[in-house]
Enzyme design. Sequence first.
Site, PDB file in Angstrom:
ATOM      1  N   GLU A 160       0.837  -1.212   0.000  1.00  0.00           N
ATOM      2  CA  GLU A 160       0.000   0.000   0.000  1.00  0.00           C
ATOM      3  C   GLU A 160       0.867   1.256   0.000  1.00  0.00           C
ATOM      4  OE1 GLU A 160      -2.701  -0.713   3.323  1.00  0.00           O
ATOM      5  OE2 GLU A 160      -4.052  -1.722   1.968  1.00  0.00           O
TER       6      GLU A 160
ATOM      7  N   GLU B 140      -5.330  -8.302  -1.624  1.00  0.00           N
ATOM      8  CA  GLU B 140      -5.971  -8.194  -0.302  1.00  0.00           C
ATOM      9  C   GLU B 140      -7.432  -7.846  -0.496  1.00  0.00           C
ATOM     10  OE1 GLU B 140      -4.503  -5.734   2.892  1.00  0.00           O
ATOM     11  OE2 GLU B 140      -2.441  -6.132   2.282  1.00  0.00           O
TER      12      GLU B 140
HETATM   13  C1  BG6 Z   1      -4.562  -3.315   4.640  1.00  0.00           C
HETATM   14  C2  BG6 Z   1      -3.192  -3.711   5.144  1.00  0.00           C
HETATM   15  O1  BG6 Z   1      -4.662  -1.931   4.708  1.00  0.00           O
HETATM   16  O2  BG6 Z   1      -5.677  -3.727   5.368  1.00  0.00           O
HETATM   17  C3  BG6 Z   1      -3.170  -4.920   6.070  1.00  0.00           C
HETATM   18  O3  BG6 Z   1      -2.308  -3.950   4.068  1.00  0.00           O
HETATM   19  C4  BG6 Z   1      -4.353  -4.849   6.999  1.00  0.00           C
HETATM   20  O4  BG6 Z   1      -1.940  -4.931   6.724  1.00  0.00           O
HETATM   21  C5  BG6 Z   1      -5.627  -4.891   6.183  1.00  0.00           C
HETATM   22  O5  BG6 Z   1      -4.360  -5.832   7.988  1.00  0.00           O
HETATM   23  C6  BG6 Z   1      -6.880  -4.932   7.009  1.00  0.00           C
HETATM   24  O6  BG6 Z   1      -6.895  -3.844   7.885  1.00  0.00           O
HETATM   25  P1  BG6 Z   1      -7.097  -4.025   9.437  1.00  0.00           P
HETATM   26  O7  BG6 Z   1      -6.835  -2.700  10.005  1.00  0.00           O
HETATM   27  O8  BG6 Z   1      -8.503  -4.455   9.637  1.00  0.00           O
HETATM   28  O9  BG6 Z   1      -6.120  -5.057   9.867  1.00  0.00           O
END
Ligand code: BG6
Length: 493
Positions: free
Chosen positions: A201, A390
């Site tokens: 990111e 993701e």
């Molecule tokens: C993304 C990141 O922004 O979102 C991850 O690359 C992160 O590291 C994922 O875990 C989910 O966000 P969160 O805050 O719910 O863990």
Amino acid sequence: MSFTNKFTWGGATAANQYEGGYNEGGKGLNAVDVLTNGSATEPRKVTWKKSNGETGATPLVWGQDFKLPDGAVPTLLDGYYYPSHQGTDFYHHYKEDIKLMSEMGFDVFRLSMNWSRILPNGDDKKANEEGLEFYDKVFDECAKYGIEPLVTLSHYETPLSLITRFGGWKDRHLIDAFVHYADIVMNHYKGKVRYWLTFNEINAMDMAPYMGGGLIDGSEQNRAQGAHNQFVASAKVVKLAHEIDTNNRVGQMLAYSAYYPYTCDPKDQLKVMEVKQDMLFYSDVQTGGRYPDYRLKKYERDGIKLNDNPEDYELIAKYPADFLSFSCYTSNVLTTHEADAKASGNVTAGGVKNPYLESNAWGWATDPDVLRIALNDLWDRYHKPLWVVENGLGSADTLEKDGSVHDDYRINYLRSQIKSMRDAVTLDGVDLMGYTTWSAIDLVSNGTGEMKKRYGFVYVDRDDRGNGTLKRYPKDSFYWYKKVIDSNGEDLD
Ligand code: BG6
């Protein structure tokens, strides 16, 4: 109407949330190792110390200015809880976890390498052999099951020593340090890893400069320089990767959100345009190969001056990313009008609640069309292969007495997302390399530092204070995803 046979399925993780073993095997500390736990209402904090002995903890709020007090350097302090130290202990469970991934039929496992496990200070001349050996064992285990690793070189894991000595990515020294690190691992793992991502990111530099750039002063000037230095480092790493092995492919990783105007007032549309520019600036440079005019104009207006040289721009143009990967969880609604209920999201936070969509307990809206929109947007703009690396649902799961976890809400979410992705491929002809959900196995939440906000197909017995057996329990979604992969996305029931 389906995915191609080359389409790859899998799941994603990050060392700072998953690996643990924070002080084992010669590993040095990284940015997240000095970050406390938080919650949906309490921000995580960076703990610090000054040379006069004063200590403290500064909240890290996504999308807001971040600055440690003058003279403070991030450090570990007694009396705080740091969830990255144990993560969910992949360090000692990698065999069991990779086996579970293979049972689901994973083609790909996305993980990040802990830069400070390889180079404890981030720029040491020689690599830490124990660190190299750990990932050797991990990749060998993957190979045993025919699982391809997709390796993020830095998932918010800037070595702490580079932060205390140089103030993080605002200093050009980090370009050399990162290229040196990439050189070591790309040579060492030649033949074992061919898919690489440089910075998780990369646009987090603007929204969470401590995470994205190890910046302890997240001023606009430092963020601009930090981004520039990462672009140059990325171009150098693309060049290097191709020289080391012609099979290497290096991707960009962008945090993507679709943005919708709340009303048809053109002012709302303009706001969407500007917020999208802030996001796509990063892919315009790293994947598109040039600084867009809108950003240069902004720098001019804001009096930002980059410490750069003509060679930087030649490198950026000549060595763009080979493919564009991105995270996408939700969409955001923007308006210039008064509107009630605030929505939230990961690094793409902001805006107001979408009345057409449901949100999870952390305020992230479930948008069944967001991936089709994202994929078309990025494909039309760059015409480079895309990879959804993701996407997932954070939720508080319940472990039943018999060891089962009934996460039908996660299955429903993922089903809608896969359908949307499939539409982009079959209806719109987008070139999509694969899908790695967030996350493969439960791990610590990045945004809140909680364990309670779970994303995995496998439940890990650990709570928000680090208690629990760390035992693994496949959830209902584990068996469902196995069916999805077996049928190459045909059977989503
Ligand atoms: C993304 C990141 O922004 O979102 C991850 O690359 C992160 O590291 C994922 O875990 C989910 O966000 P969160 O805050 O719910 O863990």
